[in-house]
Design a protein around this motif. Structure first.
Motif, PDB file in Angstrom:
ATOM      1  N   CYS A 190       1.112  -1.211   0.013  1.00  0.00           N
ATOM      2  CA  CYS A 190      -0.106  -0.092  -0.119  1.00  0.00           C
ATOM      3  C   CYS A 190       0.843   1.253  -0.005  1.00  0.00           C
ATOM      4  O   CYS A 190       0.600   2.319  -0.715  1.00  0.00           O
ATOM      5  CB  CYS A 190      -1.049   0.000   1.226  1.00  0.00           C
ATOM      6  SG  CYS A 190      -2.488  -0.967   0.949  1.00  0.00           S
ATOM      7  N   GLU A 191       2.076   1.053   0.793  1.00  0.00           N
ATOM      8  CA  GLU A 191       2.908   2.308   0.920  1.00  0.00           C
ATOM      9  C   GLU A 191       3.468   2.607  -0.776  1.00  0.00           C
ATOM     10  O   GLU A 191       3.456   3.892  -1.199  1.00  0.00           O
ATOM     11  CB  GLU A 191       4.091   2.109   1.747  1.00  0.00           C
ATOM     12  CG  GLU A 191       5.110   3.191   2.025  1.00  0.00           C
ATOM     13  CD  GLU A 191       4.716   4.222   2.759  1.00  0.00           C
ATOM     14  OE1 GLU A 191       4.073   4.084   3.783  1.00  0.00           O
ATOM     15  OE2 GLU A 191       5.054   5.450   2.313  1.00  0.00           O
ATOM     16  N   ALA A 192       3.891   1.540  -1.484  1.00  0.00           N
ATOM     17  CA  ALA A 192       4.229   1.689  -2.618  1.00  0.00           C
ATOM     18  C   ALA A 192       2.875   2.218  -3.521  1.00  0.00           C
ATOM     19  O   ALA A 192       3.467   3.250  -4.461  1.00  0.00           O
ATOM     20  CB  ALA A 192       4.827   0.445  -3.373  1.00  0.00           C
ATOM     21  N   VAL A 193       1.947   1.903  -3.349  1.00  0.00           N
ATOM     22  CA  VAL A 193       0.819   2.688  -4.110  1.00  0.00           C
ATOM     23  C   VAL A 193       0.559   4.110  -3.848  1.00  0.00           C
ATOM     24  O   VAL A 193       0.544   4.921  -4.819  1.00  0.00           O
ATOM     25  CB  VAL A 193      -0.630   1.814  -3.899  1.00  0.00           C
ATOM     26  CG1 VAL A 193      -1.640   2.513  -4.632  1.00  0.00           C
ATOM     27  CG2 VAL A 193      -0.504   0.323  -4.586  1.00  0.00           C
ATOM     28  N   ILE A 194       0.692   4.384  -2.619  1.00  0.00           N
ATOM     29  CA  ILE A 194       0.484   5.739  -2.517  1.00  0.00           C
ATOM     30  C   ILE A 194       1.576   6.505  -2.930  1.00  0.00           C
ATOM     31  O   ILE A 194       1.261   7.655  -3.190  1.00  0.00           O
ATOM     32  CB  ILE A 194       0.461   5.807  -0.546  1.00  0.00           C
ATOM     33  CG1 ILE A 194      -0.987   5.277  -0.334  1.00  0.00           C
ATOM     34  CG2 ILE A 194       0.531   7.297  -0.407  1.00  0.00           C
ATOM     35  CD1 ILE A 194      -0.889   5.322   1.088  1.00  0.00           C
ATOM     36  N   GLN A 195       2.837   5.982  -2.698  1.00  0.00           N
ATOM     37  CA  GLN A 195       3.980   6.881  -3.194  1.00  0.00           C
ATOM     38  C   GLN A 195       3.905   7.092  -4.858  1.00  0.00           C
ATOM     39  O   GLN A 195       4.152   8.092  -5.213  1.00  0.00           O
ATOM     40  CB  GLN A 195       5.248   6.196  -2.816  1.00  0.00           C
ATOM     41  CG  GLN A 195       5.753   6.016  -1.257  1.00  0.00           C
ATOM     42  CD  GLN A 195       5.816   7.500  -0.764  1.00  0.00           C
ATOM     43  OE1 GLN A 195       6.032   8.453  -1.448  1.00  0.00           O
ATOM     44  NE2 GLN A 195       5.651   7.384   0.401  1.00  0.00           N
ATOM     45  N   GLN A 196       3.589   5.831  -5.264  1.00  0.00           N
ATOM     46  CA  GLN A 196       3.323   6.162  -6.910  1.00  0.00           C
ATOM     47  C   GLN A 196       2.178   7.368  -7.179  1.00  0.00           C
ATOM     48  O   GLN A 196       2.447   8.123  -7.934  1.00  0.00           O
ATOM     49  CB  GLN A 196       3.012   4.956  -7.443  1.00  0.00           C
ATOM     50  CG  GLN A 196       3.272   4.969  -8.932  1.00  0.00           C
ATOM     51  CD  GLN A 196       3.103   3.517  -9.779  1.00  0.00           C
ATOM     52  OE1 GLN A 196       2.062   2.954  -9.290  1.00  0.00           O
ATOM     53  NE2 GLN A 196       3.544   3.573 -10.701  1.00  0.00           N
ATOM     54  N   ARG A 197       1.187   7.184  -6.360  1.00  0.00           N
ATOM     55  CA  ARG A 197       0.267   8.179  -6.588  1.00  0.00           C
ATOM     56  C   ARG A 197       0.615   9.565  -6.382  1.00  0.00           C
ATOM     57  O   ARG A 197       0.347  10.571  -7.247  1.00  0.00           O
ATOM     58  CB  ARG A 197      -1.010   7.957  -5.627  1.00  0.00           C
ATOM     59  CG  ARG A 197      -1.986   7.042  -6.189  1.00  0.00           C
ATOM     60  CD  ARG A 197      -3.199   7.109  -4.920  1.00  0.00           C
ATOM     61  NE  ARG A 197      -3.997   5.908  -5.178  1.00  0.00           N
ATOM     62  CZ  ARG A 197      -4.976   5.703  -4.295  1.00  0.00           C
ATOM     63  NH1 ARG A 197      -5.117   6.568  -3.319  1.00  0.00           N
ATOM     64  NH2 ARG A 197      -5.903   4.749  -4.417  1.00  0.00           N
TER      65      ARG A 197
END
Ligand code: UD1
Ligand code: CA
Length: 446
Positions: free
Chosen positions: A232-239
């Motif tokens: 989830c951290e990776a998804v947020i960072q990408q967003r």
């Protein structure tokens, strides 16, 4: 009328943490803050958090968040049991109840709004959010027909092999007609693999039950363990990075950089590899940050360069250059065009425009006028073991290499300090100050 309930009573056993699961941080905000944030736009009449495991700690963490009601679930006997706790506080409530699992942090506001709209127009008893996952392991499976009517939700562990092949997944986000839900909640049973009361079982008891499928399956990621937390951290960072790239920021190596929700950039900022932005950090137009820098609650003006440096709770005005290897600690305020060089630490100091601290210095609790030149290795000795004292250096002054300024001390404007001096007394404007042993030469000594 709309009420929102967030389920946040569970322990989060699979996290193996002393922290309750909903308090795990993602890009600087806790899971529960993120879930609450995702329904802020709905402006609900009631906002209820169901707490249980370490209830006080969870409540404490949200003390700044206005308008929250806390309802205790003790013991924690499943998601259905959690929602049963609302029967008393919502006894007189009429309208929709939006239920959100506290561990589903990536939902977009638009998605929740669309769910609520669909629920209202279809007049369903319950409308829930679903997604088709490539790997739905662990999630409840939703059984629905082509028109979107749901017949049942079956938990992964209660599914037959055949049922597991269904990848339509329950997100854990539901919009209920509250009076209809309240009528069936007491009928839940613990007849399942975990022996708990499942909220998902109410869906088969309500009619019509509908689902809305989200296009971006990432949104429904639930967090049960550290691996899912990292995903989830990776998804947020990408967003976040995509958002700022769309606003005109260059990331040379995007994947190597992390941002917080509170980070803001002006146009034409270039972020070099390995930079990390935390808290409320603002970076003005045309800055070049990195490689290798860490900024937390930093306010950086325009056209600033920060190279391999740390900036925390500090203000840096336009045109400054920082680093390599500088540390600006809390309370540092640099006016325009300052130059802070390598191996320099600055704390709680105001430095006026055009001043330079170029090499190997510690400046703490100090105030420097304009165009001061701090020589290599100059130290403000600000601490007497008990108290911190201030150093004031007037505009245009120069300190020689390896000077020690023992605070409290004031140097007037245009002072020159000889190299290697240890100064303990104030110096008037325009003076030369020397505070070192005279050089002695003994000829033919060897
Ligand atoms: C739940 C759903 C599952 C869905 C998934 C989505 C049920 C029975 N299953 O499973 O269909 O696919 O979420 O992520 O609802 N909680 C309480 N009190 C309790 C138990 C849990 O407040 O007694 C809270 C937890 O803190 C958590 C949320 O409810 O925030 C979900 O609980 P969790 O145990 O993680 O459910 P899942 O097994 O993930
Ligand atoms: Ca979960």
């Amino acid at each position: 009328m709309l009420a929102v309930a967030v389920l946040a009573a569970g322990k989060g056993t699979r996290m193996k943490s002393d922290l309750p699961k909903v308090l795990q941080p993602l890009a600087g905000a806790t899971l529960v803050e993120r879930v609450l944030g995702s329904c802020r736009a709905l402006d609900p009449q009631r906002q209820i958090l169901i707490v249980g495991h370490q209830a006080e700690r969870v409540e404490q963490s949200l003390s700044q968040h206005g308008g929250l009601e806390f309802v205790l679930q003790q013991p924690q006997n499943g998601t259905g049991h959690a929602v049963q706790q609302l029967l008393a506080p919502l006894a007189d409530f009429e309208g929709e109840l939006l239920v959100l699992n506290g561990d589903v942090p990536l939902l977009r506001e638009e998605t929740i709004t669309a769910l609520l709209e669909r629920h209202r127009t279809s007049q369903a008893a319950v409308t829930l959010l679903t997604a088709r996952l490539d790997d739905p392991t662990g999630y409840g499976r939703v059984f629905a027909d082509a028109s979107g009517h749901v017949s049942a939700i079956v938990e992964h562990r209660d599914c037959s092999e055949e049922q597991r092949a269904n990848n339509l997944t329950n997100a854990g986000i539901y919009c209920f007609n509250w009076s209809k839900l309240a009528a069936v909640l007491p009928q839940l049973s613990t007849d399942n693999d975990q022996g708990e009361l499942y909220l998902t079982d109410t869906v088969a008891m309500l009619s019509p039950a509908m689902h809305v499928e989200v296009a971006d399956a990432d949104e429904i990621n639930g967090i049960n363990d550290r691996y899912q937390l990292a995903q989830c951290e990776a998804v947020i960072q990408q967003r976040l990075r995509r958002h700022w790239m769309a606003e005109g920021v260059t990331f040379v190596d995007p994947e190597s950089c992390t941002l917080s929700d509170g980070t803001r950039f002006g146009r034409d900022v270039v972020v070099e590899p390995q930079c990390h932005f935390r808290g409320n950090t603002n970076v003005g137009r045309g800055c070049r940050i990195g490689p290798g820098s860490f900024l937390e609650n930093a306010s950086v003006g325009e056209e600033v360069e920060v190279l391999y440096s740390v900036v925390r709770d500090a203000v840096v005005a336009d045109g400054c250059t920082i680093g390599p290897y500088a540390q600006l600690r809390p309370g540092t305020e640099l006016a325009r065009d300052c130059r802070i060089g390598n191996f320099v630490e600055i704390k709680k100091s105001q430095i006026a425009a055009g001043s330079k601290v170029n090499h190997l210095s510690y400046i703490g609790d100090a105030q420097l006028g304009e165009n001061v030149n701090v020589g290599a290795g100059t130290i403000t000795a600000n601490y007497d073991g008990v108290n911190k004292h201030r150093t004031v250096i007037g505009a245009g002054s120069k300190t020689g290499a390896n000077s020690v300024l023992v605070a409290p001390i004031t140097l007037g404007a245009n002072v020159t300090v000889g190299a290697g001096s240890t100064l303990t007394k104030d110096v008037p404007a325009g003076a030369l100050a020397l505070g070192r042993a005279k050089q002695l030469i003994k000829e033919n000594w060897s």
